[in-house]
Design a protein around this motif. Structure first.
Motif, PDB file in Angstrom:
ATOM      1  N   ARG A  84     -36.533  11.090 -51.809  1.00  0.00           N
ATOM      2  CA  ARG A  84     -36.048  12.004 -52.743  1.00  0.00           C
ATOM      3  C   ARG A  84     -34.805  11.380 -53.450  1.00  0.00           C
ATOM      4  NH1 ARG A  84     -37.843  16.981 -54.332  1.00  0.00           N
ATOM      5  NH2 ARG A  84     -39.169  17.207 -52.231  1.00  0.00           N
ATOM      6  N   GLN A  85     -33.834  10.910 -52.479  1.00  0.00           N
ATOM      7  CA  GLN A  85     -32.471  10.533 -52.995  1.00  0.00           C
ATOM      8  C   GLN A  85     -32.677   9.197 -53.791  1.00  0.00           C
ATOM      9  OE1 GLN A  85     -30.931  10.087 -49.052  1.00  0.00           O
ATOM     10  NE2 GLN A  85     -29.432  12.052 -49.517  1.00  0.00           N
ATOM     11  N   THR A  88     -33.802  10.518 -57.276  1.00  0.00           N
ATOM     12  CA  THR A  88     -32.714  11.087 -58.199  1.00  0.00           C
ATOM     13  C   THR A  88     -31.421  10.479 -58.192  1.00  0.00           C
ATOM     14  OG1 THR A  88     -31.947  12.376 -56.237  1.00  0.00           O
ATOM     15  CG2 THR A  88     -33.615  13.467 -57.639  1.00  0.00           C
ATOM     16  N   TYR A  89     -31.393   9.073 -57.684  1.00  0.00           N
ATOM     17  CA  TYR A  89     -30.279   8.375 -57.934  1.00  0.00           C
ATOM     18  C   TYR A  89     -29.597   8.256 -59.204  1.00  0.00           C
ATOM     19  CZ  TYR A  89     -27.020   4.569 -56.682  1.00  0.00           C
ATOM     20  OH  TYR A  89     -25.685   3.851 -56.756  1.00  0.00           O
ATOM     21  N   GLN A  91     -29.833  10.249 -61.631  1.00  0.00           N
ATOM     22  CA  GLN A  91     -29.507  11.427 -62.381  1.00  0.00           C
ATOM     23  C   GLN A  91     -28.065  11.827 -62.488  1.00  0.00           C
ATOM     24  OE1 GLN A  91     -31.946  14.342 -60.226  1.00  0.00           O
ATOM     25  NE2 GLN A  91     -33.105  14.718 -62.371  1.00  0.00           N
ATOM     26  N   ARG A  92     -27.104  11.002 -61.653  1.00  0.00           N
ATOM     27  CA  ARG A  92     -25.743  11.404 -61.854  1.00  0.00           C
ATOM     28  C   ARG A  92     -25.273  10.838 -63.099  1.00  0.00           C
ATOM     29  NH1 ARG A  92     -24.357   8.292 -56.379  1.00  0.00           N
ATOM     30  NH2 ARG A  92     -26.620   9.138 -55.936  1.00  0.00           N
ATOM     31  N   ASP A 100     -37.691  17.303 -65.035  1.00  0.00           N
ATOM     32  CA  ASP A 100     -37.498  17.987 -63.776  1.00  0.00           C
ATOM     33  C   ASP A 100     -38.204  17.032 -62.497  1.00  0.00           C
ATOM     34  OD1 ASP A 100     -36.980  20.331 -62.104  1.00  0.00           O
ATOM     35  OD2 ASP A 100     -39.128  19.910 -61.381  1.00  0.00           O
ATOM     36  N   PRO A 101     -37.351  16.776 -61.394  1.00  0.00           N
ATOM     37  CA  PRO A 101     -37.999  15.756 -60.594  1.00  0.00           C
ATOM     38  C   PRO A 101     -39.360  16.445 -60.043  1.00  0.00           C
ATOM     39  CG  PRO A 101     -35.469  16.272 -60.021  1.00  0.00           C
ATOM     40  CD  PRO A 101     -35.989  17.286 -61.220  1.00  0.00           C
ATOM     41  N   ARG A 133     -37.780   6.912 -60.383  1.00  0.00           N
ATOM     42  CA  ARG A 133     -36.248   6.832 -60.766  1.00  0.00           C
ATOM     43  C   ARG A 133     -36.035   6.336 -62.042  1.00  0.00           C
ATOM     44  NH1 ARG A 133     -33.687   2.342 -56.677  1.00  0.00           N
ATOM     45  NH2 ARG A 133     -34.799   0.840 -58.000  1.00  0.00           N
ATOM     46  N   LEU A 136     -36.349   9.505 -64.331  1.00  0.00           N
ATOM     47  CA  LEU A 136     -35.267  10.555 -63.976  1.00  0.00           C
ATOM     48  C   LEU A 136     -33.941  10.400 -64.481  1.00  0.00           C
ATOM     49  CD1 LEU A 136     -36.655  11.917 -60.483  1.00  0.00           C
ATOM     50  CD2 LEU A 136     -36.769  13.238 -62.547  1.00  0.00           C
ATOM     51  N   SER A 137     -33.684   8.884 -64.892  1.00  0.00           N
ATOM     52  CA  SER A 137     -32.325   8.741 -65.320  1.00  0.00           C
ATOM     53  C   SER A 137     -32.194   9.338 -66.869  1.00  0.00           C
ATOM     54  CB  SER A 137     -32.073   7.299 -65.373  1.00  0.00           C
ATOM     55  OG  SER A 137     -32.600   6.475 -66.232  1.00  0.00           O
TER      56      SER A 137
END
Length: 344
Positions: A84-85, A88-89, A91-92, A100-101, A133, A136-137
């Motif tokens: 999961r990390q 979502t890496y 997304q920051r 949405d994840p 990944r 989600l960016s």
């Protein structure tokens, strides 16, 4: 719409093409410059001259501000982070409003592997995480650099359906680099062909794959066209009738009746006959018209037409002479059922 205009001396690049929403394949032999084009679009290769725009606006100069996500040949996941990390890496740094994840996890079928450590993932599963990944960016453009080339056949078969779903559901411009024609036929709608850094052709898959002039560059063993079809009823013996502009085909497919299909016809698996053949085990015979006969590398490429559809048959020159084939003639194309495949 992504517009790419690049001129560079070393490595040599001369390209000018567009990438609409959906998958556009960037095709060429090894060393053609495909990855260099991707790196220039991503801002990781500074070209002598590059005009790269999205919907008419230039992409930001700094690579990290371009909103361009890249999926490489290897997944390149972080082993010290959870699945999961890893997802979502990016997304920051993403702009707000991205997917949405949970939606991405569902899209890529990752719910069953969420609790696995990164080292326990199969190659196909790891590549799906890498694609997630990237999505989600919240990119505006997605670049994929031969994402299946490092996978064996079973893992490719595992991930291809997820890539098809991605191609059908996202409205992103996707530039997909590959030298595997069956893969391209299944995923892409448009194609750009390059060789030795220079653009040779751009257009729809149907137009380019049926062009005899491009077949030597694509590779005669890989030559094969894509035609449109509509699924009919499925018989008790498991064969589905598929309606084309040259007649019905019977294929071992499980698809809803009325579904629109694209079929890949390998040129080397087509036999031609001047008269409708009788007494054959072959079920699939299409009626077509010869458009042109071209010689390539000591062989013959016969371009055939069924209304708007075009496809190629690869024959020996001796066969062409024996049948006295010429443009304008009506011909029957005999197709091996086991050689046909659903492009999408």
């Amino acid at each position: 719409m992504l517009r790419v205009q690049i001129t560079n001396r070393a490595p040599r690049l001369e390209v000018d093409f567009t990438v609409p929403p959906g998958v556009t394949a960037l095709f060429g032999p090894s060393g053609a410059g495909k990855t260099s084009v991707l790196m220039a679009v991503a801002g990781l290769l500074r070209a002598d001259h590059a005009v790269i725009t999205l919907d008419g606006a230039p992409l930001a100069r700094a690579p990290h501000r371009r909103r361009v996500a890249v999926v490489f040949q290897e997944a390149r996941l972080f082993p010290h982070l959870s699945l999961r990390q890893n997802l979502t890496y990016g997304q920051r740094w993403a702009q707000p409003g991205g997917p949405d994840p949970g939606q991405v996890i569902d899209l890529l079928g990752l719910d069953r592997v969420l609790e696995r450590p990164i080292g326990a993932l199969s190659g196909g599963e790891a590549q799906r995480v890498a694609i997630g990944r990237a999505l989600l960016s919240n990119p505006a453009v997605l670049l994929m650099d031969e994402p299946l080339s490092a996978l064996d056949a079973p893992r490719k078969a595992e991930i291809l359906p997820w890539l098809e779903t991605l191609a059908e559901t996202t409205r992103l411009p996707v530039l997909y680099v590959s030298h595997a024609m069956p893969e391209i036929a299944r995923l892409a709608r448009r194609m750009v062909v390059i060789d030795q850094g220079a653009q040779r052709a751009e257009g729809t898959l149907e137009d380019l794959l049926s062009d005899p002039a491009l077949a030597p560059l694509i590779g005669l063993s890989e030559a094969g066209s894509v035609i449109s079809a509509v699924a009919g009823p499925r018989a008790a013996d498991g064969l589905t009738e598929v309606r084309t502009q040259g007649g019905p085909l019977y294929l071992p497919l499980t698809v809803p009746e009325g579904a629109r299909l694209r079929l890949r016809l390998p040129a080397q698996d087509i036999i031609l006959s001047r008269a409708r053949p009788l007494g054959l085990s072959a079920l699939n015979i299409l009626q077509a018209r010869i458009v042109q006969v071209a010689e390539a590398e000591g062989q013959a490429l016969v371009q055939l037409a069924m209304a708007e559809d075009r496809f190629l048959a690869r024959l020996t020159l001796r066969s062409v002479r024996a049948l006295d084939l010429a443009p304008g003639q009506q011909i029957y194309a005999i197709l091996k059922t086991v050689a046909l495949s659903k492009a999408s």
